[in-house]
Design an enzyme around this catalytic site. Structure first.
Site, PDB file in Angstrom:
ATOM      1  N   ARG A   1      58.046  51.503  14.492  1.00 29.08           N
ATOM      2  CA  ARG A   1      57.932  50.676  13.285  1.00 29.08           C
ATOM      3  C   ARG A   1      57.088  51.353  12.195  1.00 29.08           C
ATOM      4  O   ARG A   1      57.359  51.165  11.013  1.00 29.08           O
ATOM      5  CB  ARG A   1      57.363  49.303  13.645  1.00 29.08           C
ATOM      6  CG  ARG A   1      58.387  48.453  14.377  1.00 29.08           C
ATOM      7  CD  ARG A   1      57.861  47.116  14.780  1.00 29.08           C
ATOM      8  NE  ARG A   1      58.944  46.280  15.290  1.00 29.08           N
ATOM      9  CZ  ARG A   1      58.787  45.090  15.811  1.00 29.08           C
ATOM     10  NH1 ARG A   1      57.585  44.564  15.911  1.00 29.08           N
ATOM     11  NH2 ARG A   1      59.817  44.401  16.239  1.00 29.08           N
TER      12      ARG A   1
ATOM     13  N   LYS B   1      74.035  34.053  27.094  1.00 27.63           N
ATOM     14  CA  LYS B   1      74.543  32.734  26.693  1.00 27.63           C
ATOM     15  C   LYS B   1      75.515  32.749  25.534  1.00 27.63           C
ATOM     16  O   LYS B   1      75.272  33.400  24.521  1.00 27.63           O
ATOM     17  CB  LYS B   1      73.361  31.833  26.325  1.00 27.63           C
ATOM     18  CG  LYS B   1      72.483  31.492  27.508  1.00 27.63           C
ATOM     19  CD  LYS B   1      71.305  30.630  27.075  1.00 27.63           C
ATOM     20  CE  LYS B   1      70.502  30.178  28.289  1.00 27.63           C
ATOM     21  NZ  LYS B   1      69.350  29.369  27.907  1.00 27.63           N
TER      22      LYS B   1
ATOM     23  N   GLY C   1      67.552  42.380  20.320  1.00 30.57           N
ATOM     24  CA  GLY C   1      66.528  42.904  21.230  1.00 30.57           C
ATOM     25  C   GLY C   1      67.013  43.712  22.413  1.00 30.57           C
ATOM     26  O   GLY C   1      66.654  44.880  22.570  1.00 30.57           O
TER      27      GLY C   1
ATOM     28  N   GLY D   1      65.963  38.980  15.378  1.00 34.87           N
ATOM     29  CA  GLY D   1      66.225  37.646  14.823  1.00 34.87           C
ATOM     30  C   GLY D   1      66.792  37.700  13.426  1.00 34.87           C
ATOM     31  O   GLY D   1      67.717  36.958  13.074  1.00 34.87           O
TER      32      GLY D   1
END
Length: 395
Positions: free
Chosen positions: A35, A197, A353, A376
């Site tokens: 980062r 999911k 992720g 996200g």
């Protein structure tokens, strides 16, 4: 899009929202510098122009001011990576920050203390934002990982820079990469959606169905689709309350001419463990007491062909439990296929992720076109939402 190339920073102080929320070990050493490295091009451009840089970031989820979450721990690493001494202010607002910012000379870098030491940061407090804004002449947002949050430093602060707010190079690249998949993609476009999911991917699926030609389903999601179609899934992970939803997705895909590829065979195990007994079985005939933990060989051949025939590829989610060596083959094979397609001229975007972890773990980082830094945030963009941090610069 207002980018850094549209402005000269000579004799200007740029206040930049970066994402230096990096992992630290027990001795406060930075264990992953990605980062910090990602923000370097933006910082270099400003310093090269003859400007100075004020960096603001959060670290972790502190409850008030906690030493273990102080950004002072990353100063030495940031200095080494950025190639310029990083000065540190022990606060992000108030007298300490104001004096440090005021005394900053062209070519210098100042890092402010953790923004989240103040609750006002996450609350998007206007007064707090105004104090941060007072430290610089130009606002730059280069933190994609937090662009989906309407926090003080990512969104609210921008209103104090009506004509002097810009996207940093990292944030610009992230937006352009997602746009390349959603808006200006070269066909055929293939989305590889894994993870456990269906419910967590439903809005992404609904938004991208109009833009893709092929959808590859992998990971735990597989078994919800298979059961919905009448197959036997044994002990495999399955969202029993989402079977109708799975059928609805397949129907919508068919109506829109999108080909859906669900695994035909899987590696099933008699327990969720690396040393469990395994067997290759048809995906719709998994025996009782067994669970599917990776894509099987026939499936990987089909996936490989679809990927190699693609010109634009989105990969969001692994196709097996890659954290266990016994069930990593499928994810590695998909990575190899995407790397080959990329080498042949396809554009490939990896985000989310787990797929980012897999790409780094298996060395595909430099073999794909772009690896997104914000899980996200990227998911929300794929869902068709405008991120608050992006909207604030565009306004």
């Amino acid at each position: 899009m207002k980018t850094l190339n549209d402005v000269s920073f000579k004799d200007k102080k740029a206040i930049i929202r970066v994402d230096f929320n990096v992992p630290l070990d027990a001795d406060f050493n930075v264990t992953d510098t990605n980062r910090i490295e990602a923000a370097k091009p933006t910082i270099d451009k400003i310093l090269k122009d003859g400007g100075s840089v004020i960096l603001m970031s959060h670290l972790g989820r502190p409850k008030g001011k906690q030493d273990k979450y102080s950004l002072k721990h990353i100063v030495a690493t940031a200095t080494k990576i950025l190639g310029t001494e990083v000065q540190f202010a022990t606060d992000c607002i108030g007298e300490v920050a104001e004096n440090a910012a005021k005394n900053l000379k062209p070519g210098q870098i100042l890092l402010l203390e953790n923004l989240r030491f103040y609750d006002e940061e996450e609350a998007g407090d206007v007064e707090f934002s105004k104090k941060l804004a007072g430290l610089g002449d130009i606002y730059v947002n280069d933190a994609f990982g937090t662009a989906h949050r309407a926090h003080a430093s990512t969104t609210i602060i921008a209103q104090f820079f009506p004509t002097a707010k810009y996207f940093g190079y990292l944030l610009q690249k992230e937006i352009e990469s997602v746009d390349k998949v959603l808006k200006s993609s070269v066909k055929p476009v293939t989305a590889i959606l894994g993870g456990s999911k269906v419910s967590s991917k439903i809005t992404v699926i609904e938004n991208i169905l109009d833009k893709i030609d092929n959808m590859i389903v992998g990971g735990g999601m597989t078994y919800t689709f298979v059961k919905a179609l009448g197959g036997k899934v044994g002990n495999s992970i399955c969202e029993n309350d989402k079977l109708d939803l799975a059928l609805e997705i397949l129907k919508k895909a068919e109506e829109k001419g999108v080909k859906v590829y669900i695994p035909v065979d899987v590696i099933a195990a008699d327990g969720f463990a690396n040393d469990a007994k395994t067997q290759v079985v048809n995906v719709n005939e998994i025996p009782d007491g067994w669970e599917g933990l990776d894509a099987g060989p026939k499936t990987l051949e089909i996936f490989n062909q679809v990927i190699l025939d693609s010109k634009t590829i989105l990969w969001n989610g692994p196709v097996g439990v890659f954290e266990m060596e016994s069930f990593a083959k499928g994810t590695i094979a998909v990575g190899n296929s995407i790397a080959e397609a990329t080498k042949n001229g396809a554009f490939s975007l990896v985000g989310g992720g787990d797929s980012v972890s897999a790409v780094k773990q298996f060395g595909f980082e430099h073999k794909v076109s772009y690896v997104s830094t914000g899980g996200g945030a990227m998911l929300e963009m794929l869902e068709g939402r405008t991120l608050p941090g992006v909207a604030a610069i565009l306004e």
